[in-house]
Motif scaffolding. Structure first.
Motif, PDB file in Angstrom:
ATOM      1  N   LEU A  62       0.834  -1.206   0.000  1.00 19.54           N
ATOM      2  CA  LEU A  62       0.000   0.000   0.000  1.00 19.54           C
ATOM      3  C   LEU A  62       0.866   1.251   0.000  1.00 19.54           C
ATOM      4  CD1 LEU A  62      -2.866  -0.898   2.505  1.00 19.54           C
ATOM      5  CD2 LEU A  62      -2.996  -0.744   0.010  1.00 19.54           C
ATOM      6  N   TRP A  63       1.969   1.205   0.747  1.00 19.77           N
ATOM      7  CA  TRP A  63       2.885   2.347   0.775  1.00 19.77           C
ATOM      8  C   TRP A  63       3.515   2.561  -0.602  1.00 19.77           C
ATOM      9  CZ3 TRP A  63       8.365   2.766   0.427  1.00 19.77           C
ATOM     10  CH2 TRP A  63       8.878   4.024   0.808  1.00 19.77           C
ATOM     11  N   VAL A  64       3.913   1.453  -1.248  1.00 21.95           N
ATOM     12  CA  VAL A  64       4.462   1.536  -2.609  1.00 21.95           C
ATOM     13  C   VAL A  64       3.421   2.137  -3.551  1.00 21.95           C
ATOM     14  CG1 VAL A  64       5.231   0.169  -4.589  1.00 21.95           C
ATOM     15  CG2 VAL A  64       6.112  -0.346  -2.307  1.00 21.95           C
ATOM     16  N   TRP A  65       2.171   1.682  -3.417  1.00 22.50           N
ATOM     17  CA  TRP A  65       1.069   2.192  -4.250  1.00 22.50           C
ATOM     18  C   TRP A  65       0.921   3.696  -4.061  1.00 22.50           C
ATOM     19  CZ3 TRP A  65      -2.967  -1.563  -6.124  1.00 22.50           C
ATOM     20  CH2 TRP A  65      -3.933  -0.956  -6.905  1.00 22.50           C
ATOM     21  N   HIS A  66       0.970   4.129  -2.805  1.00 22.59           N
ATOM     22  CA  HIS A  66       0.807   5.553  -2.492  1.00 22.59           C
ATOM     23  C   HIS A  66       1.971   6.390  -3.021  1.00 22.59           C
ATOM     24  CE1 HIS A  66      -0.080   9.209  -0.245  1.00 22.59           C
ATOM     25  NE2 HIS A  66       1.130   9.167   0.278  1.00 22.59           N
ATOM     26  N   MET A  67       3.195   5.869  -2.848  1.00 22.73           N
ATOM     27  CA  MET A  67       4.377   6.648  -3.204  1.00 22.73           C
ATOM     28  C   MET A  67       4.686   6.615  -4.696  1.00 22.73           C
ATOM     29  SD  MET A  67       5.372   8.056  -0.415  1.00 22.73           S
ATOM     30  CE  MET A  67       6.882   8.731  -1.106  1.00 22.73           C
ATOM     31  N   LEU A  68       4.463   5.461  -5.344  1.00 20.39           N
ATOM     32  CA  LEU A  68       4.923   5.274  -6.720  1.00 20.39           C
ATOM     33  C   LEU A  68       3.791   5.112  -7.734  1.00 20.39           C
ATOM     34  CD1 LEU A  68       7.896   2.820  -6.013  1.00 20.39           C
ATOM     35  CD2 LEU A  68       7.961   5.316  -6.223  1.00 20.39           C
ATOM     36  N   GLY A  69       2.558   5.033  -7.253  1.00 22.86           N
ATOM     37  CA  GLY A  69       1.433   4.938  -8.181  1.00 22.86           C
ATOM     38  C   GLY A  69       0.825   3.549  -8.245  1.00 22.86           C
ATOM     39  N   ALA A  70      -0.348   3.477  -8.885  1.00 24.98           N
ATOM     40  CA  ALA A  70      -1.112   2.227  -8.941  1.00 24.98           C
ATOM     41  C   ALA A  70      -0.379   1.127  -9.706  1.00 24.98           C
ATOM     42  CB  ALA A  70      -2.474   2.485  -9.573  1.00 24.98           C
ATOM     43  N   THR A  71       0.266   1.493 -10.806  1.00 24.81           N
ATOM     44  CA  THR A  71       0.968   0.473 -11.603  1.00 24.81           C
ATOM     45  C   THR A  71       2.070  -0.189 -10.795  1.00 24.81           C
ATOM     46  OG1 THR A  71       0.498   1.612 -13.689  1.00 24.81           O
ATOM     47  CG2 THR A  71       2.328   0.052 -13.673  1.00 24.81           C
ATOM     48  N   ALA A  72       2.877   0.612 -10.107  1.00 26.18           N
ATOM     49  CA  ALA A  72       3.949   0.067  -9.271  1.00 26.18           C
ATOM     50  C   ALA A  72       3.375  -0.788  -8.145  1.00 26.18           C
ATOM     51  CB  ALA A  72       4.803   1.194  -8.698  1.00 26.18           C
ATOM     52  N   GLY A  73       2.257  -0.347  -7.569  1.00 28.11           N
ATOM     53  CA  GLY A  73       1.628  -1.104  -6.501  1.00 28.11           C
ATOM     54  C   GLY A  73       1.157  -2.466  -6.970  1.00 28.11           C
ATOM     55  N   MET A  74       0.530  -2.524  -8.130  1.00 24.39           N
ATOM     56  CA  MET A  74       0.055  -3.803  -8.660  1.00 24.39           C
ATOM     57  C   MET A  74       1.225  -4.699  -9.060  1.00 24.39           C
ATOM     58  SD  MET A  74      -3.445  -2.874 -10.742  1.00 24.39           S
ATOM     59  CE  MET A  74      -2.890  -1.330 -11.456  1.00 24.39           C
ATOM     60  N   GLN A  75       2.291  -4.109  -9.567  1.00 21.30           N
ATOM     61  CA  GLN A  75       3.484  -4.899  -9.888  1.00 21.30           C
ATOM     62  C   GLN A  75       4.082  -5.504  -8.627  1.00 21.30           C
ATOM     63  OE1 GLN A  75       5.805  -1.912 -11.900  1.00 21.30           O
ATOM     64  NE2 GLN A  75       4.972  -2.424 -13.918  1.00 21.30           N
ATOM     65  N   TYR A  76       4.108  -4.715  -7.555  1.00 24.08           N
ATOM     66  CA  TYR A  76       4.611  -5.216  -6.273  1.00 24.08           C
ATOM     67  C   TYR A  76       3.768  -6.402  -5.801  1.00 24.08           C
ATOM     68  CZ  TYR A  76       5.360  -5.542  -1.241  1.00 24.08           C
ATOM     69  OH  TYR A  76       5.593  -6.022   0.020  1.00 24.08           O
ATOM     70  N   TYR A  77       2.465  -6.249  -5.816  1.00 24.04           N
ATOM     71  CA  TYR A  77       1.592  -7.316  -5.330  1.00 24.04           C
ATOM     72  C   TYR A  77       1.686  -8.571  -6.198  1.00 24.04           C
ATOM     73  CZ  TYR A  77      -0.667  -4.350  -1.840  1.00 24.04           C
ATOM     74  OH  TYR A  77      -0.918  -3.561  -0.744  1.00 24.04           O
ATOM     75  N   THR A  78       1.858  -8.393  -7.506  1.00 25.01           N
ATOM     76  CA  THR A  78       2.012  -9.552  -8.382  1.00 25.01           C
ATOM     77  C   THR A  78       3.293 -10.312  -8.040  1.00 25.01           C
ATOM     78  OG1 THR A  78       0.871  -8.364 -10.157  1.00 25.01           O
ATOM     79  CG2 THR A  78       2.099 -10.332 -10.778  1.00 25.01           C
ATOM     80  N   GLY A  79       4.392  -9.570  -7.877  1.00 27.10           N
ATOM     81  CA  GLY A  79       5.653 -10.207  -7.498  1.00 27.10           C
ATOM     82  C   GLY A  79       5.574 -10.859  -6.139  1.00 27.10           C
ATOM     83  N   PHE A  80       4.913 -10.195  -5.198  1.00 24.27           N
ATOM     84  CA  PHE A  80       4.742 -10.740  -3.845  1.00 24.27           C
ATOM     85  C   PHE A  80       3.969 -12.050  -3.884  1.00 24.27           C
ATOM     86  CE2 PHE A  80       2.351 -11.060   0.141  1.00 24.27           C
ATOM     87  CZ  PHE A  80       3.358 -10.914   1.083  1.00 24.27           C
ATOM     88  N   LEU A  81       2.887 -12.094  -4.663  1.00 26.96           N
ATOM     89  CA  LEU A  81       2.076 -13.304  -4.781  1.00 26.96           C
ATOM     90  C   LEU A  81       2.868 -14.458  -5.374  1.00 26.96           C
ATOM     91  CD1 LEU A  81      -1.466 -12.229  -6.067  1.00 26.96           C
ATOM     92  CD2 LEU A  81      -0.961 -13.612  -4.050  1.00 26.96           C
ATOM     93  N   ILE A  82       3.603 -14.172  -6.440  1.00 29.39           N
ATOM     94  CA  ILE A  82       4.371 -15.226  -7.106  1.00 29.39           C
ATOM     95  C   ILE A  82       5.446 -15.775  -6.182  1.00 29.39           C
ATOM     96  CG2 ILE A  82       5.988 -15.705  -8.995  1.00 29.39           C
ATOM     97  CD1 ILE A  82       4.381 -13.741 -10.693  1.00 29.39           C
ATOM     98  N   GLU A  83       6.196 -14.896  -5.542  1.00 31.69           N
ATOM     99  CA  GLU A  83       7.275 -15.338  -4.654  1.00 31.69           C
ATOM    100  C   GLU A  83       6.707 -16.096  -3.457  1.00 31.69           C
ATOM    101  OE1 GLU A  83      10.741 -16.350  -3.333  1.00 31.69           O
ATOM    102  OE2 GLU A  83      10.557 -15.149  -5.156  1.00 31.69           O
TER     103      GLU A  83
END
Length: 327
Positions: A62-83
């Motif tokens: 959520l912090w990444v989403w807030h600081m870097l935008g929605a695209t970065a936030g969704m990329q973070y969550y996708t990577g988090f889910l896969i890992e």
């Protein structure tokens, strides 16, 4: 201060410092508060701790989403889910390692804690090298994509091989080049013992607990060969790649104690993971040749979450009558 605003791998230094401070605080809390004594970690405590780490990872997203935008936030969550999902395979192999070395559950958390510290360093090196390669030679992304597709297809169609640690080359090398004790010495990785029976000269000996630690690190290195290219196929931003990887891995110790006895219930998840790897690998080619740019982050997150959720639910349904493994 200007130094905090200096860009490092594309992000201000203060963002990296904030992330590392949070990771350090979690590790100190884990080892210094929750596990000051050697004791077996129960299933309830493991589930609570695992939920805590997952919540920490989601909040950071959520912090990444807030600081870097929605695209970065969704990329973070996708990577988090896969890992996080790939780490389930780690749980199975780590369970085999502890069984092979007869490591009591009371000492397993020490191996996993120091193993996670090693993972943080190893992943930083691998991701740094990967980011440099992608920045210098964009075509290496196509190699990552092809590798992920082949890995996914192999997981789908090739039978699983037996894991025989006794034949592992690294383990045989360590046993040949280190003095290794025949039994554990509490939670010690190294102990001073006589060089031979009846001798008064003492030298350092490695214990089986240290060999178990080495094997845990090796396991992560092997699994990182899949997970690091997978996250680079989602985003080439080193900050997103590294933070999503580390937050997913931080809860591995708790996840192991929570799932070691029921990991067989997730047998069919590997097929969902295989499809995810094929999809993520294909994304690189689809983005460049079909979507005229990157595949939308919303689509990546939706497909990844959908496949993994289906894999978990199908696994639990198919194995609903399977008894819990004896630990």
């Amino acid at each position: 201060m200007d130094i905090l605003l200096t860009l490092w791998l594309g992000k201000p230094a203060w963002m990296w410092i904030a992330f590392l401070a949070m990771v350090l605080a979690l590790l100190v809390f884990d080892l210094g508060v929750l596990n000051r004594k050697n004791q077996e970690i129960g299933a309830v405590q493991s589930l609570k701790l695992s939920a805590f780490y997952i919540a920490a990872g989601l909040l950071f997203g959520l912090w990444v989403w807030h600081m870097l935008g929605a695209t970065a936030g969704m990329q973070y969550y996708t990577g988090f889910l896969i890992e996080k999902s790939l780490s389930l395979d780690n749980v199975f192999v780590i369970s085999l390692i502890f069984t092979y070395f007869a490591v009591p559950r009371a000492y397993q958390h020490r191996v996993l804690f120091w193993g996670i510290l090693g993972v943080i360093v190893l992943r930083a090196i691998m991701i740094g090298l990967g980011a440099t390669l992608v920045a210098q030679y964009y075509w290496t992304l196509y190699l990552f994509g092809g590798f992920l597709i082949l890995t996914g297809l192999k997981m789908l169609f090739m039978p699983e091989g037996d894991t025989n640690l006794a034949d592992n080359l690294i383990l045989r090398f360590l046993k040949r080049h280190l003095r290794v004790t025949d039994k554990l010495h509490a939670q010690q990785f190294f102990v001073r013992l006589p060089v031979s029976e009846g001798s008064t000269q003492t030298v350092w000996w490695a214990t089986p607990l240290f060999l178990a630690l080495c094997m845990v690190e090796l396991v992560d290195l092997v699994f990182a060969v899949d997970s690091v290219p997978a996250i680079f196929a989602i985003t080439t931003d080193p900050f997103i790649v590294y933070t999503s990887n580390i937050f997913a891995i931080l809860g591995l110790r708790a996840l192991y104690f929570a799932l070691a006895a029921v990991i067989h219930r997730f047998h069919y998840l590997k097929y969902a993971l295989a499809l995810v790897l094929v999809f993520i690998g294909s994304k690189i080619f689809l983005g460049d040749f079909v979507f005229d740019g990157k595949v939308p982050a919303t689509l990546s997150l939706a497909v990844t979450f959908g496949l993994l959720s289906a894999g978990v639910l199908f696994s639990l349904w198919k194995t609903r009558n399977t008894p819990m493994a004896v630990r």
